[in-house]
Design a protein around this motif. Structure first.
Motif, short mmCIF file in Angstrom:
data_model
loop_
_atom_site.label_atom_id
_atom_site.label_comp_id
_atom_site.label_asym_id
_atom_site.label_seq_id
_atom_site.Cartn_x
_atom_site.Cartn_y
_atom_site.Cartn_z
N MET A 8 -7.17 -9.33 13.06
CA MET A 8 -8.35 -9.01 12.28
C MET A 8 -7.98 -8.12 11.09
SD MET A 8 -11.69 -9.13 12.10
CE MET A 8 -13.09 -8.23 11.59
N ARG A 9 -7.20 -7.05 11.37
CA ARG A 9 -6.80 -6.14 10.29
C ARG A 9 -6.00 -6.88 9.22
NH1 ARG A 9 -3.06 -0.70 10.71
NH2 ARG A 9 -2.59 -0.73 8.52
N ALA A 10 -5.09 -7.76 9.65
CA ALA A 10 -4.28 -8.51 8.70
C ALA A 10 -5.15 -9.44 7.87
CB ALA A 10 -3.20 -9.31 9.44
N THR A 11 -6.15 -10.07 8.48
CA THR A 11 -7.04 -10.95 7.76
C THR A 11 -7.81 -10.18 6.70
OG1 THR A 11 -7.28 -12.36 9.69
CG2 THR A 11 -8.96 -12.58 7.99
N LEU A 12 -8.36 -9.01 7.06
CA LEU A 12 -9.08 -8.18 6.09
C LEU A 12 -8.16 -7.74 4.97
CD1 LEU A 12 -11.28 -6.00 8.45
CD2 LEU A 12 -12.03 -7.85 6.96
N PHE A 13 -6.93 -7.39 5.31
CA PHE A 13 -5.95 -6.96 4.32
C PHE A 13 -5.72 -8.06 3.29
CE2 PHE A 13 -1.52 -6.79 2.91
CZ PHE A 13 -1.47 -5.52 2.37
N PHE B 165 3.91 -6.24 -11.95
CA PHE B 165 3.71 -5.77 -10.58
C PHE B 165 3.03 -6.85 -9.74
CE2 PHE B 165 3.90 -0.85 -10.53
CZ PHE B 165 5.11 -0.88 -11.18
N GLN B 166 3.39 -6.86 -8.47
CA GLN B 166 2.82 -7.81 -7.52
C GLN B 166 2.43 -7.08 -6.25
OE1 GLN B 166 6.07 -10.56 -6.33
NE2 GLN B 166 7.32 -9.23 -7.61
N PHE B 167 1.53 -7.67 -5.48
CA PHE B 167 1.09 -7.03 -4.24
C PHE B 167 2.20 -7.05 -3.20
CE2 PHE B 167 -2.94 -7.97 -6.22
CZ PHE B 167 -3.60 -6.77 -6.03
N PHE B 168 2.31 -5.95 -2.48
CA PHE B 168 3.28 -5.87 -1.39
C PHE B 168 2.67 -6.52 -0.15
CE2 PHE B 168 5.73 -1.76 -2.75
CZ PHE B 168 6.14 -2.40 -3.91
N SER B 169 3.51 -7.18 0.62
CA SER B 169 3.05 -7.75 1.88
C SER B 169 2.83 -6.64 2.90
CB SER B 169 4.11 -8.73 2.43
OG SER B 169 5.26 -7.99 2.83
N LYS B 170 2.10 -6.97 3.93
CA LYS B 170 1.86 -6.03 5.03
C LYS B 170 3.19 -5.55 5.61
CE LYS B 170 -0.62 -5.70 9.38
NZ LYS B 170 0.00 -6.11 10.63
N GLU B 171 4.16 -6.44 5.70
CA GLU B 171 5.46 -6.09 6.26
C GLU B 171 6.20 -5.08 5.38
OE1 GLU B 171 3.85 -9.56 7.96
OE2 GLU B 171 4.40 -9.35 5.86
N VAL B 172 6.13 -5.26 4.08
CA VAL B 172 6.78 -4.31 3.16
C VAL B 172 6.10 -2.95 3.26
CG1 VAL B 172 7.22 -3.76 0.73
CG2 VAL B 172 7.67 -6.07 1.59
N ILE B 173 4.77 -2.94 3.29
CA ILE B 173 4.04 -1.67 3.40
C ILE B 173 4.43 -0.95 4.69
CG2 ILE B 173 1.75 -0.64 3.69
CD1 ILE B 173 0.69 -2.84 1.78
N ALA C 133 7.13 -1.21 6.38
CA ALA C 133 8.54 -0.78 6.33
C ALA C 133 8.70 0.48 5.46
CB ALA C 133 9.42 -1.90 5.80
N LYS C 134 7.91 0.58 4.39
CA LYS C 134 8.06 1.69 3.46
C LYS C 134 7.30 2.95 3.87
CE LYS C 134 8.16 1.06 -1.00
NZ LYS C 134 9.42 1.47 -1.55
N TRP C 135 6.20 2.81 4.61
CA TRP C 135 5.39 3.97 4.99
C TRP C 135 5.17 3.97 6.49
CZ3 TRP C 135 4.21 1.25 0.50
CH2 TRP C 135 4.18 2.00 -0.67
N PRO C 136 5.21 5.15 7.10
CA PRO C 136 4.85 5.23 8.52
C PRO C 136 3.41 4.75 8.69
CG PRO C 136 5.80 7.30 7.74
CD PRO C 136 5.58 6.43 6.53
N THR D 64 10.51 -3.37 -5.16
CA THR D 64 9.68 -2.50 -4.32
C THR D 64 10.04 -1.02 -4.48
OG1 THR D 64 10.91 -2.52 -2.21
CG2 THR D 64 9.35 -4.35 -2.59
N ALA D 65 10.89 -0.68 -5.42
CA ALA D 65 11.29 0.72 -5.63
C ALA D 65 10.28 1.50 -6.46
CB ALA D 65 12.67 0.78 -6.28
#
Length: 171
Positions: free
Chosen positions: A1-6, A36-44, A46-49, A63-64
């Motif tokens: 559900m969260r991924a769908t909303l994202f 710039f392009q949107f980051f995937s859920k996986e990238v987000i 990986a980059k942030w707790p 992504t830097a």
């Protein structure tokens, strides 16, 4: 559900306004650098707790360099921004390794007062340059974090500062 909303939010944000991004469920918009392009859920993730992950992120292909943005359910409407700025600085000092503030002020962008914190810090694999903006929106707090590795910051500094100046509140 969260991924769908994202992903629905990404679709809505990316395609409703061309290059201009409207923060979902607000009338706040900004124009990011064109490439710039949107980051995937996986990238987000990986980059942030997970507990501190932003709602939405757009950034460079490497992504830097990125702009993280969202709305938090904190009602700061009755708190003077200068007082909130002090609290945010303390939080950053506690949570961000090696934080060194370059500039802290209340800045007006297109008629709206924002907390402006510019700092450098140490991440696990790179030193980071951050510009954090916060303000009140209705009974919530809007946060935008323009960040880049210190190595990539000179490549995007002008574009990030132009993006900051593009922030506006619609009607």
């Amino acid at each position: 559900m969260r991924a769908t909303l994202f992903f629905l939010a990404l679709f809505y944000t990316a395609f409703s306004f061309g290059n201009q991004i409207e923060i979902p469920n607000t009338n706040i918009s900004f124009t990011p650098p064109k490439e710039f392009q949107f980051f995937s859920k996986e990238v987000i993730e990986a980059k942030w707790p997970i507990r501190r992950a932003p709602q939405w992120v757009i950034g460079s292909e490497s992504t830097a360099t990125s702009i993280a943005y969202g709305v938090r359910p904190n009602d700061i409407s009755a708190v003077p921004l200068v007082q909130l700025m002090g609290h945010l600085k303390q939080s950053v000092n506690r949570m961000v390794p090696g934080a060194k503030f370059i500039k802290t002020e209340i800045d007006q962008i297109n008629g709206k007062d924002w907390i402006y914190l510019e700092l450098t810090s140490n991440a696990i694999n790179a030193d980071i340059h951050n510009i954090v903006l916060a303000t009140s929106y209705q009974k919530q707090m809007v946060l935008l974090n323009f960040n880049s590795t210190k190595d990539e910051f000179p490549l995007y500094e002008s574009a990030l500062r132009t993006s900051i100046q593009s922030i506006s509140f619609g009607n």
